[in-house]
Motif scaffolding. Structure first.
Motif, PDB file in Angstrom:
ATOM      1  N   GLY A 212       0.800  -1.223   0.000  1.00 29.91           N
ATOM      2  CA  GLY A 212       0.000   0.000   0.000  1.00 29.91           C
ATOM      3  C   GLY A 212       0.832   1.272   0.000  1.00 29.91           C
ATOM      4  N   VAL A 213       0.296   2.303  -0.667  1.00 30.29           N
ATOM      5  CA  VAL A 213       0.975   3.606  -0.781  1.00 30.29           C
ATOM      6  C   VAL A 213       0.506   4.499   0.367  1.00 30.29           C
ATOM      7  CG1 VAL A 213       1.302   5.646  -2.227  1.00 30.29           C
ATOM      8  CG2 VAL A 213       1.192   3.364  -3.274  1.00 30.29           C
ATOM      9  N   VAL A 214       1.453   4.913   1.218  1.00 29.70           N
ATOM     10  CA  VAL A 214       1.099   5.673   2.424  1.00 29.70           C
ATOM     11  C   VAL A 214       1.234   7.180   2.248  1.00 29.70           C
ATOM     12  CG1 VAL A 214       1.596   3.810   4.041  1.00 29.70           C
ATOM     13  CG2 VAL A 214       3.450   5.355   3.367  1.00 29.70           C
ATOM     14  N   SER A 215       1.973   7.624   1.212  1.00 29.42           N
ATOM     15  CA  SER A 215       2.158   9.068   1.036  1.00 29.42           C
ATOM     16  C   SER A 215       2.468   9.397  -0.412  1.00 29.42           C
ATOM     17  CB  SER A 215       3.306   9.570   1.929  1.00 29.42           C
ATOM     18  OG  SER A 215       3.472  10.974   1.814  1.00 29.42           O
ATOM     19  N   VAL A 216       1.918  10.524  -0.881  1.00 31.79           N
ATOM     20  CA  VAL A 216       2.300  11.114  -2.167  1.00 31.79           C
ATOM     21  C   VAL A 216       2.581  12.589  -1.936  1.00 31.79           C
ATOM     22  CG1 VAL A 216       1.105   9.512  -3.712  1.00 31.79           C
ATOM     23  CG2 VAL A 216      -0.153  11.454  -2.771  1.00 31.79           C
ATOM     24  N   THR A 217       3.522  13.132  -2.711  1.00 37.77           N
ATOM     25  CA  THR A 217       3.842  14.553  -2.612  1.00 37.77           C
ATOM     26  C   THR A 217       4.331  15.033  -3.964  1.00 37.77           C
ATOM     27  OG1 THR A 217       5.122  16.221  -1.373  1.00 37.77           O
ATOM     28  CG2 THR A 217       6.232  14.146  -1.847  1.00 37.77           C
ATOM     29  N   ALA A 218       4.018  16.282  -4.301  1.00 34.06           N
ATOM     30  CA  ALA A 218       4.417  16.851  -5.592  1.00 34.06           C
ATOM     31  C   ALA A 218       5.500  17.904  -5.376  1.00 34.06           C
ATOM     32  CB  ALA A 218       3.223  17.465  -6.302  1.00 34.06           C
ATOM     33  N   HIS A 219       6.476  17.910  -6.270  1.00 32.80           N
ATOM     34  CA  HIS A 219       7.568  18.886  -6.237  1.00 32.80           C
ATOM     35  C   HIS A 219       7.017  20.278  -6.586  1.00 32.80           C
ATOM     36  CE1 HIS A 219      11.338  20.860  -7.492  1.00 32.80           C
ATOM     37  NE2 HIS A 219      11.962  19.944  -6.776  1.00 32.80           N
ATOM     38  N   PRO A 220       7.592  21.342  -6.012  1.00 29.66           N
ATOM     39  CA  PRO A 220       7.099  22.694  -6.332  1.00 29.66           C
ATOM     40  C   PRO A 220       7.157  23.045  -7.821  1.00 29.66           C
ATOM     41  CG  PRO A 220       8.549  22.769  -4.415  1.00 29.66           C
ATOM     42  CD  PRO A 220       8.623  21.367  -4.950  1.00 29.66           C
ATOM     43  N   ASN A 221       8.061  22.391  -8.578  1.00 27.56           N
ATOM     44  CA  ASN A 221       8.158  22.731 -10.007  1.00 27.56           C
ATOM     45  C   ASN A 221       7.063  22.085 -10.854  1.00 27.56           C
ATOM     46  OD1 ASN A 221       8.845  20.051 -10.545  1.00 27.56           O
ATOM     47  ND2 ASN A 221      10.956  20.471 -11.114  1.00 27.56           N
ATOM     48  N   ARG A 222       6.244  21.242 -10.215  1.00 26.89           N
ATOM     49  CA  ARG A 222       5.104  20.567 -10.841  1.00 26.89           C
ATOM     50  C   ARG A 222       5.494  19.361 -11.678  1.00 26.89           C
ATOM     51  NH1 ARG A 222       1.795  19.497 -14.885  1.00 26.89           N
ATOM     52  NH2 ARG A 222      -0.448  19.839 -14.620  1.00 26.89           N
ATOM     53  N   ARG A 223       6.751  19.276 -12.111  1.00 30.39           N
ATOM     54  CA  ARG A 223       7.122  18.250 -13.082  1.00 30.39           C
ATOM     55  C   ARG A 223       7.291  16.860 -12.473  1.00 30.39           C
ATOM     56  NH1 ARG A 223      10.127  22.642 -14.865  1.00 30.39           N
ATOM     57  NH2 ARG A 223      12.063  21.899 -13.926  1.00 30.39           N
ATOM     58  N   ILE A 224       7.698  16.804 -11.205  1.00 29.26           N
ATOM     59  CA  ILE A 224       7.942  15.500 -10.588  1.00 29.26           C
ATOM     60  C   ILE A 224       7.164  15.347  -9.288  1.00 29.26           C
ATOM     61  CG2 ILE A 224      10.243  15.310 -11.639  1.00 29.26           C
ATOM     62  CD1 ILE A 224      11.447  15.927  -8.913  1.00 29.26           C
ATOM     63  N   ALA A 225       7.022  14.096  -8.877  1.00 27.28           N
ATOM     64  CA  ALA A 225       6.319  13.774  -7.633  1.00 27.28           C
ATOM     65  C   ALA A 225       6.972  12.528  -7.041  1.00 27.28           C
ATOM     66  CB  ALA A 225       4.843  13.542  -7.891  1.00 27.28           C
ATOM     67  N   ALA A 226       6.591  12.222  -5.817  1.00 21.94           N
ATOM     68  CA  ALA A 226       7.149  11.049  -5.146  1.00 21.94           C
ATOM     69  C   ALA A 226       6.061  10.336  -4.371  1.00 21.94           C
ATOM     70  CB  ALA A 226       8.286  11.452  -4.210  1.00 21.94           C
ATOM     71  N   SER A 227       6.215   9.009  -4.271  1.00 21.75           N
ATOM     72  CA  SER A 227       5.273   8.194  -3.496  1.00 21.75           C
ATOM     73  C   SER A 227       6.062   7.274  -2.575  1.00 21.75           C
ATOM     74  CB  SER A 227       4.375   7.374  -4.424  1.00 21.75           C
ATOM     75  OG  SER A 227       5.144   6.568  -5.305  1.00 21.75           O
ATOM     76  N   ALA A 228       5.510   7.034  -1.385  1.00 24.20           N
ATOM     77  CA  ALA A 228       6.121   6.127  -0.409  1.00 24.20           C
ATOM     78  C   ALA A 228       5.141   5.015  -0.096  1.00 24.20           C
ATOM     79  CB  ALA A 228       6.478   6.878   0.874  1.00 24.20           C
ATOM     80  N   SER A 229       5.698   3.830   0.113  1.00 26.58           N
ATOM     81  CA  SER A 229       4.856   2.649   0.296  1.00 26.58           C
ATOM     82  C   SER A 229       5.306   1.828   1.496  1.00 26.58           C
ATOM     83  CB  SER A 229       4.930   1.797  -0.982  1.00 26.58           C
ATOM     84  OG  SER A 229       4.461   0.488  -0.766  1.00 26.58           O
ATOM     85  N   LEU A 230       4.405   0.962   1.951  1.00 28.10           N
ATOM     86  CA  LEU A 230       4.748   0.007   3.002  1.00 28.10           C
ATOM     87  C   LEU A 230       5.830  -0.975   2.554  1.00 28.10           C
ATOM     88  CD1 LEU A 230       1.149  -0.819   4.306  1.00 28.10           C
ATOM     89  CD2 LEU A 230       2.855   0.615   5.436  1.00 28.10           C
ATOM     90  N   ASP A 231       6.148  -0.980   1.247  1.00 29.67           N
ATOM     91  CA  ASP A 231       7.237  -1.842   0.755  1.00 29.67           C
ATOM     92  C   ASP A 231       8.626  -1.251   1.040  1.00 29.67           C
ATOM     93  OD1 ASP A 231       7.573   0.163  -1.171  1.00 29.67           O
ATOM     94  OD2 ASP A 231       6.745  -1.016  -2.816  1.00 29.67           O
ATOM     95  N   SER A 232       8.652  -0.064   1.718  1.00 29.26           N
ATOM     96  CA  SER A 232       9.892   0.624   2.122  1.00 29.26           C
ATOM     97  C   SER A 232      10.629   1.288   0.955  1.00 29.26           C
ATOM     98  CB  SER A 232      10.853  -0.309   2.868  1.00 29.26           C
ATOM     99  OG  SER A 232      10.258  -0.761   4.061  1.00 29.26           O
ATOM    100  N   PHE A 233       9.955   1.446  -0.172  1.00 30.48           N
ATOM    101  CA  PHE A 233      10.541   2.160  -1.296  1.00 30.48           C
ATOM    102  C   PHE A 233       9.855   3.510  -1.498  1.00 30.48           C
ATOM    103  CE2 PHE A 233      11.822  -2.168  -2.379  1.00 30.48           C
ATOM    104  CZ  PHE A 233      13.123  -1.980  -2.830  1.00 30.48           C
ATOM    105  N   ILE A 234      10.658   4.485  -1.925  1.00 31.88           N
ATOM    106  CA  ILE A 234      10.135   5.766  -2.399  1.00 31.88           C
ATOM    107  C   ILE A 234      10.352   5.789  -3.910  1.00 31.88           C
ATOM    108  CG2 ILE A 234      10.393   8.277  -2.381  1.00 31.88           C
ATOM    109  CD1 ILE A 234      11.526   7.968   0.495  1.00 31.88           C
ATOM    110  N   ARG A 235       9.285   6.034  -4.647  1.00 34.72           N
ATOM    111  CA  ARG A 235       9.392   6.126  -6.106  1.00 34.72           C
ATOM    112  C   ARG A 235       9.242   7.579  -6.521  1.00 34.72           C
ATOM    113  NH1 ARG A 235       5.558   5.809 -10.449  1.00 34.72           N
ATOM    114  NH2 ARG A 235       6.657   5.241 -12.372  1.00 34.72           N
ATOM    115  N   VAL A 236      10.237   8.104  -7.233  1.00 37.57           N
ATOM    116  CA  VAL A 236      10.194   9.464  -7.760  1.00 37.57           C
ATOM    117  C   VAL A 236       9.896   9.359  -9.255  1.00 37.57           C
ATOM    118  CG1 VAL A 236      11.429  11.646  -7.986  1.00 37.57           C
ATOM    119  CG2 VAL A 236      11.937  10.135  -6.055  1.00 37.57           C
ATOM    120  N   PHE A 237       8.906  10.109  -9.728  1.00 37.35           N
ATOM    121  CA  PHE A 237       8.463   9.937 -11.110  1.00 37.35           C
ATOM    122  C   PHE A 237       8.056  11.268 -11.730  1.00 37.35           C
ATOM    123  CE2 PHE A 237       4.960   9.313  -8.195  1.00 37.35           C
ATOM    124  CZ  PHE A 237       3.898  10.020  -8.760  1.00 37.35           C
ATOM    125  N   GLU A 238       8.035  11.298 -13.068  1.00 39.47           N
ATOM    126  CA  GLU A 238       7.544  12.458 -13.801  1.00 39.47           C
ATOM    127  C   GLU A 238       6.017  12.457 -13.777  1.00 39.47           C
ATOM    128  OE1 GLU A 238       9.173  12.166 -17.710  1.00 39.47           O
ATOM    129  OE2 GLU A 238      11.136  12.953 -17.113  1.00 39.47           O
TER     130      GLU A 238
END
Length: 323
Positions: free
Chosen positions: A62-88
């Motif tokens: 499960g994904v516990v958090s999402v956040t968007a970068h101030p520049n709007r172009r990128i965002a990040a998600s954190a999961s119970l799998d202990s990974f943070i994924r940064v994506f466009e």
């Protein structure tokens, strides 16, 4: 001030929704909403058309958090799998994958200038900071044992860190723990400043005032059912807002700084007038606990107006107009 209910999206995910964050508008690009939940996906929504633009896979829990970068172009998600994924945001291309030990990634937030990504460090009793150019871990802000100066292994389980927030100028960072304490750090010096006390149960949500004039004002939501307003630098509890019948799972402050919205396990969203120090509205759109509330960017037509989104265990997203 009021919240006018707009539309809702039913079955927005295949399971509970746990987190939501806005991607700000830019030029001809409208503001969008990111959501994450138990179904292991992150979804990108156009709130005006009520359409899902992307469904991002890549997490295996499960994904516990999402956040968007101030520049709007990128965002990040954190999961119970202990990974943070940064994506466009627009393409969903993966930019970086950040790994942490088990149970050491919870709420995420980019710094106001976008140079740093902060992650509430769960069982590590710390906040982890990654730079956003090389995606390297650049600092670990450890919470000391209360009454002592050094972080303690024994207190690790008590200081399980769930939430994190930057203040508007990026000088201060606060994190909330399962034991009800809030820790405040001076980011530039990577220095622990002090604890803020008053809650007696987990602090799941934190947000600073958006105003530079009030940049030391911090709002917190806790399982004890209260929202606290602190002077985070002066170590002072300014006021406590009460009215939810159960845990306060999420708190956010309006862009004009005049109101706070909260989501609760009592299934309601409340709007609080900060001058009156009271709830002025209770909205009952959801049929299960409300894990996240998020104010969108100010309207281009009226800077005092914006949208609010709420997400819930009932798998729905609700939108409201704040004015």
């Amino acid at each position: 001030m009021k919240l006018a209910p707009l539309d809702s999206i039913q079955n927005a995910h295949e399971d509970s929704l746990w987190t939501a964050a806005w991607v700000r508008s830019d030029g001809d690009k409208p503001a969008l909403l990111l959501t994450g939940g138990l179904d292991e996906t992150v979804r990108l929504w156009d709130p005006t058309k009520l359409t899902c633009l992307h469904t991002n896979t890549g997490h295996c829990l499960g994904v516990v958090s999402v956040t968007a970068h101030p520049n709007r172009r990128i965002a990040a998600s954190a999961s119970l799998d202990s990974f943070i994924r940064v994506f466009e945001v627009d393409t969903n291309n993966t930019i970086a994958t950040l790994e942490a030990p088990p149970s050491e990634v919870w709420q995420l937030q980019f710094s106001p200038d976008g140079s740093t990504l902060a992650a509430a460090g769960g069982g590590s009793s710390s906040v982890k900071l990654w730079d956003t150019t090389q995606w390297q871990l650049v600092a670990t802000l450890s919470i000391p044992r209360q009454g002592g100066s050094q972080p303690s292994e024994k207190s690790g389980s008590k200081k399980f860190v769930l939430s994190v927030a930057w203040n508007t100028d990026g000088r201060l960072l606060a994190c909330g723990s399962v034991d009800g304490t809030i820790s405040v750090f001076d980011v530039a010096r990577a220095k622990f400043l002090h604890f803020l006390e008053g809650h007696c149960m987990p602090v799941r949500s934190l947000v600073f005032s958006p105003s530079l004039h009030d940049s030391r004002i911090l709002f917190s939501g806790s399982d004890d059912g209260h929202v606290h307003v602190y002077d985070a630098e002066g170590k002072t509890l300014l006021t406590s807002l009460s009215g939810h019948a159960s845990w306060v799972l999420s708190v956010d402050v309006s862009p004009d700084g005049a109101a706070v919205a909260t989501g609760s396990s009592d299934k309601t969203v409340k709007l609080w007038d900060l001058k009156m120090r009271a709830a002025t509205q209770t909205l009952t759109n959801h049929t299960d606990q409300v894990w996240s509330v998020a104010f969108g960017p100010p309207s281009r037509i009226d800077v005092r107006s914006c949208m609010l989104a709420s997400v819930s265990d009932d798998k729905s997203i609700s939108f409201y107009q704040y004015s």
